[in-house]
Design a protein around this motif. Structure first.
Motif, PDB file in Angstrom:
ATOM      1  N   GLY A  44      69.871  11.181 -14.290  1.00  0.00           N
ATOM      2  CA  GLY A  44      70.950  10.173 -14.555  1.00  0.00           C
ATOM      3  C   GLY A  44      71.926  10.654 -15.031  1.00  0.00           C
ATOM      4  N   SER A  45      72.126  11.582 -15.821  1.00  0.00           N
ATOM      5  CA  SER A  45      73.156  11.966 -16.687  1.00  0.00           C
ATOM      6  C   SER A  45      73.967  13.276 -16.076  1.00  0.00           C
ATOM      7  N   ARG A  46      75.270  13.398 -16.081  1.00  0.00           N
ATOM      8  CA  ARG A  46      75.897  14.648 -15.620  1.00  0.00           C
ATOM      9  C   ARG A  46      75.606  15.488 -17.050  1.00  0.00           C
ATOM     10  N   LEU A  47      75.595  16.704 -16.766  1.00  0.00           N
ATOM     11  CA  LEU A  47      75.340  17.717 -17.783  1.00  0.00           C
ATOM     12  C   LEU A  47      76.358  18.995 -18.025  1.00  0.00           C
ATOM     13  N   VAL A  48      76.708  19.233 -18.905  1.00  0.00           N
ATOM     14  CA  VAL A  48      77.557  20.669 -19.177  1.00  0.00           C
ATOM     15  C   VAL A  48      76.637  21.227 -20.107  1.00  0.00           C
ATOM     16  N   LEU A  49      76.044  22.565 -19.320  1.00  0.00           N
ATOM     17  CA  LEU A  49      75.359  23.565 -20.217  1.00  0.00           C
ATOM     18  C   LEU A  49      76.347  24.592 -20.641  1.00  0.00           C
ATOM     19  N   ASN A  50      76.483  24.561 -22.096  1.00  0.00           N
ATOM     20  CA  ASN A  50      77.463  25.529 -22.695  1.00  0.00           C
ATOM     21  C   ASN A  50      76.324  26.608 -23.433  1.00  0.00           C
ATOM     22  N   ILE A  51      76.348  27.586 -22.883  1.00  0.00           N
ATOM     23  CA  ILE A  51      75.358  28.698 -23.051  1.00  0.00           C
ATOM     24  C   ILE A  51      75.985  29.873 -23.841  1.00  0.00           C
ATOM     25  N   PHE A  52      75.654  30.354 -24.907  1.00  0.00           N
ATOM     26  CA  PHE A  52      75.750  31.536 -25.488  1.00  0.00           C
ATOM     27  C   PHE A  52      75.078  32.489 -26.327  1.00  0.00           C
ATOM     28  N   PRO A  53      75.471  33.498 -27.080  1.00  0.00           N
ATOM     29  CA  PRO A  53      74.567  34.305 -27.627  1.00  0.00           C
ATOM     30  C   PRO A  53      73.908  33.692 -29.097  1.00  0.00           C
ATOM     31  N   SER A  54      75.170  33.286 -29.965  1.00  0.00           N
ATOM     32  CA  SER A  54      74.547  32.751 -31.310  1.00  0.00           C
ATOM     33  C   SER A  54      75.982  31.776 -31.716  1.00  0.00           C
ATOM     34  N   VAL A  55      75.397  30.717 -32.432  1.00  0.00           N
ATOM     35  CA  VAL A  55      76.572  29.826 -33.147  1.00  0.00           C
ATOM     36  C   VAL A  55      76.893  30.743 -34.289  1.00  0.00           C
ATOM     37  N   ASP A  56      76.647  31.709 -34.807  1.00  0.00           N
ATOM     38  CA  ASP A  56      77.054  32.394 -35.854  1.00  0.00           C
ATOM     39  C   ASP A  56      78.106  33.259 -35.663  1.00  0.00           C
ATOM     40  N   THR A  57      78.648  33.260 -34.191  1.00  0.00           N
ATOM     41  CA  THR A  57      79.633  33.841 -34.025  1.00  0.00           C
ATOM     42  C   THR A  57      81.124  32.976 -33.798  1.00  0.00           C
ATOM     43  N   GLY A  58      82.265  33.764 -33.979  1.00  0.00           N
ATOM     44  CA  GLY A  58      83.505  32.916 -34.017  1.00  0.00           C
ATOM     45  C   GLY A  58      83.657  32.122 -32.619  1.00  0.00           C
ATOM     46  N   THR A  59      83.261  32.991 -31.320  1.00  0.00           N
ATOM     47  CA  THR A  59      83.769  32.540 -30.185  1.00  0.00           C
ATOM     48  C   THR A  59      82.673  31.260 -29.949  1.00  0.00           C
ATOM     49  N   CYS A  60      81.559  31.707 -30.104  1.00  0.00           N
ATOM     50  CA  CYS A  60      80.537  30.538 -29.779  1.00  0.00           C
ATOM     51  C   CYS A  60      80.490  29.353 -30.546  1.00  0.00           C
ATOM     52  N   ALA A  61      80.782  29.448 -31.706  1.00  0.00           N
ATOM     53  CA  ALA A  61      81.099  28.309 -32.644  1.00  0.00           C
ATOM     54  C   ALA A  61      82.325  27.751 -32.112  1.00  0.00           C
ATOM     55  N   GLN A  62      83.274  28.126 -31.562  1.00  0.00           N
ATOM     56  CA  GLN A  62      84.491  27.652 -30.912  1.00  0.00           C
ATOM     57  C   GLN A  62      84.295  26.870 -29.924  1.00  0.00           C
ATOM     58  N   SER A  63      83.372  27.269 -28.921  1.00  0.00           N
ATOM     59  CA  SER A  63      82.902  26.883 -27.635  1.00  0.00           C
ATOM     60  C   SER A  63      82.246  25.423 -27.832  1.00  0.00           C
ATOM     61  N   VAL A  64      81.528  25.618 -29.101  1.00  0.00           N
ATOM     62  CA  VAL A  64      80.820  24.261 -29.338  1.00  0.00           C
ATOM     63  C   VAL A  64      81.759  23.129 -29.859  1.00  0.00           C
ATOM     64  N   ARG A  65      82.695  23.400 -30.809  1.00  0.00           N
ATOM     65  CA  ARG A  65      83.815  22.466 -31.376  1.00  0.00           C
ATOM     66  C   ARG A  65      84.675  22.045 -30.290  1.00  0.00           C
ATOM     67  N   GLN A  66      85.021  23.214 -29.374  1.00  0.00           N
ATOM     68  CA  GLN A  66      85.831  22.641 -28.142  1.00  0.00           C
ATOM     69  C   GLN A  66      84.992  21.523 -27.207  1.00  0.00           C
ATOM     70  N   PHE A  67      84.050  21.859 -26.827  1.00  0.00           N
ATOM     71  CA  PHE A  67      83.095  20.829 -25.983  1.00  0.00           C
ATOM     72  C   PHE A  67      82.710  19.521 -26.844  1.00  0.00           C
ATOM     73  N   ASN A  68      82.487  19.837 -28.126  1.00  0.00           N
ATOM     74  CA  ASN A  68      82.264  18.556 -28.856  1.00  0.00           C
ATOM     75  C   ASN A  68      83.587  17.529 -28.814  1.00  0.00           C
ATOM     76  N   GLU A  69      84.668  18.280 -28.911  1.00  0.00           N
ATOM     77  CA  GLU A  69      85.749  17.257 -28.933  1.00  0.00           C
ATOM     78  C   GLU A  69      86.131  16.727 -27.383  1.00  0.00           C
ATOM     79  N   GLU A  70      85.812  17.462 -26.608  1.00  0.00           N
ATOM     80  CA  GLU A  70      86.021  17.102 -24.910  1.00  0.00           C
ATOM     81  C   GLU A  70      85.013  16.077 -24.666  1.00  0.00           C
ATOM     82  N   ALA A  71      83.709  16.167 -25.072  1.00  0.00           N
ATOM     83  CA  ALA A  71      82.711  15.248 -24.637  1.00  0.00           C
ATOM     84  C   ALA A  71      82.959  13.913 -25.099  1.00  0.00           C
ATOM     85  N   ALA A  72      83.460  13.572 -26.097  1.00  0.00           N
ATOM     86  CA  ALA A  72      83.799  12.223 -26.624  1.00  0.00           C
ATOM     87  C   ALA A  72      84.451  11.548 -25.592  1.00  0.00           C
ATOM     88  N   GLU A  73      85.308  12.278 -24.672  1.00  0.00           N
ATOM     89  CA  GLU A  73      86.026  11.519 -23.562  1.00  0.00           C
ATOM     90  C   GLU A  73      85.232  11.246 -22.467  1.00  0.00           C
TER      91      GLU A  73
END
Length: 168
Positions: A44-73
């Protein structure tokens, strides 16, 4: 097998991501409180699966931050950030970063998510971790969009993923 690069060096995944228009493979992942969650729990919900190797790397962390920002909208949309990181590390990261608009899920228990979605690395220094990918699902679990990021240190195409939601 899909081929991506890590700083220009080829590495491989199990295969291709699910096809657009297909039913997404089921999964069981672990939440930060160590409970389990399945794909059907999000029906019943639309999903964005943001998949990555490890949140302890810069690019992975940035993807979480970016989707966190976008998801609010986004209406009726949940962003699931999925890796093999332990739930404790995921929770620590979210707490330190003030991440509240995405759900962090771990595939640490059995790796079935990485195999079902064909994104587990089969060789190279990241073998057995997940490749960087985005999969967008509609309310019924049908795949609307996929992106296998060709260079693992690059960020996904956030705009294209979000546009797939707008077009559905």
């Amino acid at each position: 097998m899909a081929t991506v690069t890590l700083k220009g060096t080829e590495i491989h995944t199990l295969g291709s991501l699910p096809n657009e228009g297909s039913k997404a493979p089921d999964f069981q992942l672990t939440k930060n409180d160590l409970s389990s969650v399945k794909l059907s729990d999000y029906e019943g919900s639309r999903l964005v699966l943001n998949i990555f190797p490890s949140v302890d790397t810069g690019t992975c962390a940035q993807s979480v931050r970016q989707f966190n920002e976008e998801a609010a909208e986004l209406d009726n949309t949940i962003v699931l950030c999925i890796s093999k990181d332990l739930p404790f590390a995921q929770a620590r990261f979210c707490g330190a970063e003030g991440i509240k608009n995405v759900e962090m899920l771990s595939d640490f228990r059995d790796g079935n998510f990485g195999r079902a979605y064909n994104l587990e690395f089969t060789d190279g220094p990241l073998a057995s971790l997940h490749s960087r990918a985005v999969v967008v699902l509609d309310e019924n679990g049908t795949v609307l969009y996929t992106e296998q990021v060709p260079e693992i240190v690059d960020e996904p195409n956030y705009k294209a993923a979000l546009e797939a939601l707008m077009d559905s």
